[in-house]
Design a protein around this motif. Sequence first.
Motif: not given
Length: 175
Positions: A103, A126-129, A134, A136
């Motif tokens: 992250k 795999v994740d965006v804020s 994030m 992988e």
Amino acid sequence: MIRLTERKVVKNMKTKVLSLLVDNSSGVLSRVAGLFSRRGYNIDSLTVGVTQDPKYSRMTVVVAGDDKILSQIKNQLNKLEDVVQITELKDGESVCRELVLLKVKADNNERQQLISVANVYRANIVDVSPESIMIEMTGNTNKIQAFINLLDGFEIQELVRTGITGLTRGVYSDK
């Protein structure tokens, strides 16, 4: 911010990746780990999972030491009832991989840079804020370390690595 440092290499130290086929029963992990702790050996990496045959699990253990210590480790593991087979996963004769999740703090400007670096390494977002991204990635240890090193200018908020797992190449099969 997380800072990663390289481990000091001691003269005559070698690293071995051992693939242990063990009985899939309670307490096996504890007995194997206990063998290492009782003798003062360090485990650099340990992964465990059930095999295609639910009677067995595979442990991939990465250990370091001189020839004498590594020989002692293999001999002691062979004495454990739960250990069915030990295979050394050698370079060129096996495929070893690990997974890392990171992250990384990223604003709108940094996000595109991170995505570009991830794409070069075939990593997945795999994740965006609004504040972070994030990533992988799966690969050999050197590839993962090179990727982490490239992120030196970014703030890594969290990082987790699975440890190495692997199999021998070709048609070789145990149990």
